[in-house]
Scaffold this motif. Structure first.
Motif, short mmCIF file in Angstrom:
data_model
loop_
_atom_site.label_atom_id
_atom_site.label_comp_id
_atom_site.label_asym_id
_atom_site.label_seq_id
_atom_site.Cartn_x
_atom_site.Cartn_y
_atom_site.Cartn_z
N ALA A 63 8.50 -2.00 -11.13
CA ALA A 63 9.00 -1.74 -12.49
C ALA A 63 8.53 -0.36 -12.97
O ALA A 63 9.26 0.35 -13.67
N ALA A 64 7.31 0.02 -12.57
CA ALA A 64 6.76 1.31 -13.01
C ALA A 64 7.51 2.49 -12.38
O ALA A 64 7.41 3.62 -12.86
N LEU A 65 8.25 2.24 -11.32
CA LEU A 65 9.03 3.31 -10.70
C LEU A 65 10.24 3.70 -11.54
O LEU A 65 10.74 4.82 -11.46
N GLN A 85 0.83 -1.21 0.00
CA GLN A 85 0.00 0.00 0.00
C GLN A 85 0.87 1.26 0.00
O GLN A 85 0.56 2.24 -0.68
N ALA A 86 1.94 1.21 0.78
CA ALA A 86 2.78 2.41 0.92
C ALA A 86 3.40 2.82 -0.42
O ALA A 86 3.71 4.00 -0.62
N ILE A 87 3.56 1.89 -1.31
CA ILE A 87 4.19 2.22 -2.60
C ILE A 87 3.35 3.21 -3.42
O ILE A 87 3.89 3.93 -4.26
N GLU A 88 2.07 3.26 -3.13
CA GLU A 88 1.21 4.17 -3.90
C GLU A 88 1.70 5.62 -3.80
O GLU A 88 1.74 6.35 -4.78
N ALA A 89 2.07 6.02 -2.56
CA ALA A 89 2.54 7.40 -2.36
C ALA A 89 3.84 7.64 -3.11
O ALA A 89 4.08 8.74 -3.64
N VAL A 90 4.68 6.62 -3.18
CA VAL A 90 5.96 6.78 -3.89
C VAL A 90 5.71 6.84 -5.40
O VAL A 90 6.31 7.65 -6.11
N GLU A 101 3.16 8.00 -6.86
CA GLU A 101 2.54 9.28 -7.22
C GLU A 101 3.58 10.32 -7.60
O GLU A 101 3.38 11.10 -8.52
N CYS A 102 4.69 10.33 -6.87
CA CYS A 102 5.67 11.39 -7.15
C CYS A 102 6.87 10.89 -7.94
O CYS A 102 7.64 11.72 -8.45
N SER A 103 7.04 9.57 -8.07
CA SER A 103 8.31 9.17 -8.70
C SER A 103 8.17 8.07 -9.75
O SER A 103 9.19 7.50 -10.15
#
Ligand SMILES: C[S@@+](CC[C@H](N)C(=O)[O-])C[C@H]1O[C@@H](n2cnc3c(N)ncnc32)[C@H](O)[C@@H]1O
Length: 307
Positions: free
Chosen positions: A186-188, A147-152, A154-156
């Motif tokens: 991978a999307a990051l 879940q926490a990855i969602e915030a990351v 969003e910006c990166s």
């Protein structure tokens, strides 16, 4: 961040082969680092294959540390990046504050780091969940990484130079090796960004390839021959076939991916527990037309358990 109801009893200290401090998780039945050494592993799996020499002084590296734990990988990366004049834009994902707190209470762990670099980073993260210094800035996102990855994201999304994936093994923590979570990682990545992990299991490798990444085996080129296991995986949209730090997957490894061992861990809602993910993978393997992993092992003369 305060400790959850489990306190710190689920963790026990241990010193790894190179003398660096590590922990063992009673909950997962697994060490935090390989036996040969926490610092050694940080260098071998993450810092060196990141090839910081690709970047110029003054550049900002976008980095995501998935499973921060004691913070060994990030502290080692910062201490390699800062002398090169690189700044870090750092993001961390971690569910449990206890490993970082326990490590920072251990004098020999603190002595591993430079006061103004690694130690400053880890203390700031423990105390404020943020980090700011002349060498960069960052934020530690506490909670389930799924879940926490969602915030990351969003910006990166599409901007990260480096994703360091250091979850417990797929058998013990399949939640963080699912096809869905790996697709999010991978999307990051920026076009030349790299995902690095110690894990060389077939299923995550197949999932990274399904997410559109080129996948190679960490370990020196000389170790490519025969049936040697690699020391991990590097994945990127654009990867030179061979470097000092990785080599193409061998025929044995490619066949491993195609066997039932390559059956992905699935977690479409990002909410399933480990046992549910393992059971649904077992069902999918039983229905699969792919070669059983046991037959693949026999063909290559391999001993031991399924990987
Ligand atoms: C192998 S350890 C990480 C070691 C760490 N990279 C280091 O250098 O010390 C795995 C970490 O994953 C964390 N973890 C387990 N499940 C998680 C989840 N669902 N989301 C985020 N972190 C998780 C554990 O608390 C543990 O700190």
């Amino acid at each position: 961040m305060t400790f959850g109801s489990q306190g710190t009893a689920h963790l026990s200290p241990r010193f790894s082969g190179d003398g660096s401090f590590s922990l063992y998780s009673v909950e997962y039945g697994e060490g935090f680092h390989c036996r040969s050494g926490a610092l050694l592993e940080a260098q071998r799996t993450f810092v060196r294959p990141a090839q910081l020499e690709r970047f110029c002084a003054g550049e900002e590296l976008w980095v995501v540390d998935v499973c921060v734990g004691l913070g060994t990988n990030s502290a080692a990366l910062l201490e390699a990046a800062a002398p090169r004049g690189l700044r870090l834009r750092w993001f961390g994902l971690e569910i449990d504050p206890a490993p970082l707190a326990l490590a920072l209470a251990e004098p020999s762990f603190c002595a591993q780091w430079q006061a103004q670099l690694g130690l400053d980073l880890l203390r700031q993260l423990r105390d404020t969940s943020c980090w700011r210094s002349s060498h960069g800035q960052g934020q530690l996102h506490w909670g389930d990484a799924r879940q926490a990855i969602e915030a990351v994201l969003e910006c990166s999304a599409g901007r990260c130079d480096l994703v360091m994936l250091d979850a417990f093994s797929p058998r013990h923590c399949p939640q963080l090796w699912s096809q869905e979570f790996l697709a999010a990682l991978a999307a990051l990545l920026a076009p030349r960004g790299r995902l690095l992990t110690y894990c060389s299991a077939a299923a995550p490798r197949r999932s990274l390839a399904a997410a559109g990444l080129q996948v190679a085996a960490l370990g020196s080129v000389g170790a490519a021959a025969g049936q040697a296991w690699s020391q991990g995986t590097v994945a990127s949209q654009a990867l030179e076939a061979t470097s000092r730090w990785w080599r193409p997957l061998s025929a044995m490894e490619l066949e491993h991916l195609a066997s039932r061992a390559g059956e992905p861990y699935r977690d479409p809602e990002g909410q399933a527990d480990g046992a549910t993910i393992l059971a649904s993978r077992q069902r999918a393997q039983a229905l699969s037309d792919a070669e059983p992993a046991s037959a693949w092992r026999r063909r290559w003369g391999l001993q031991g358990g399924d990987r």
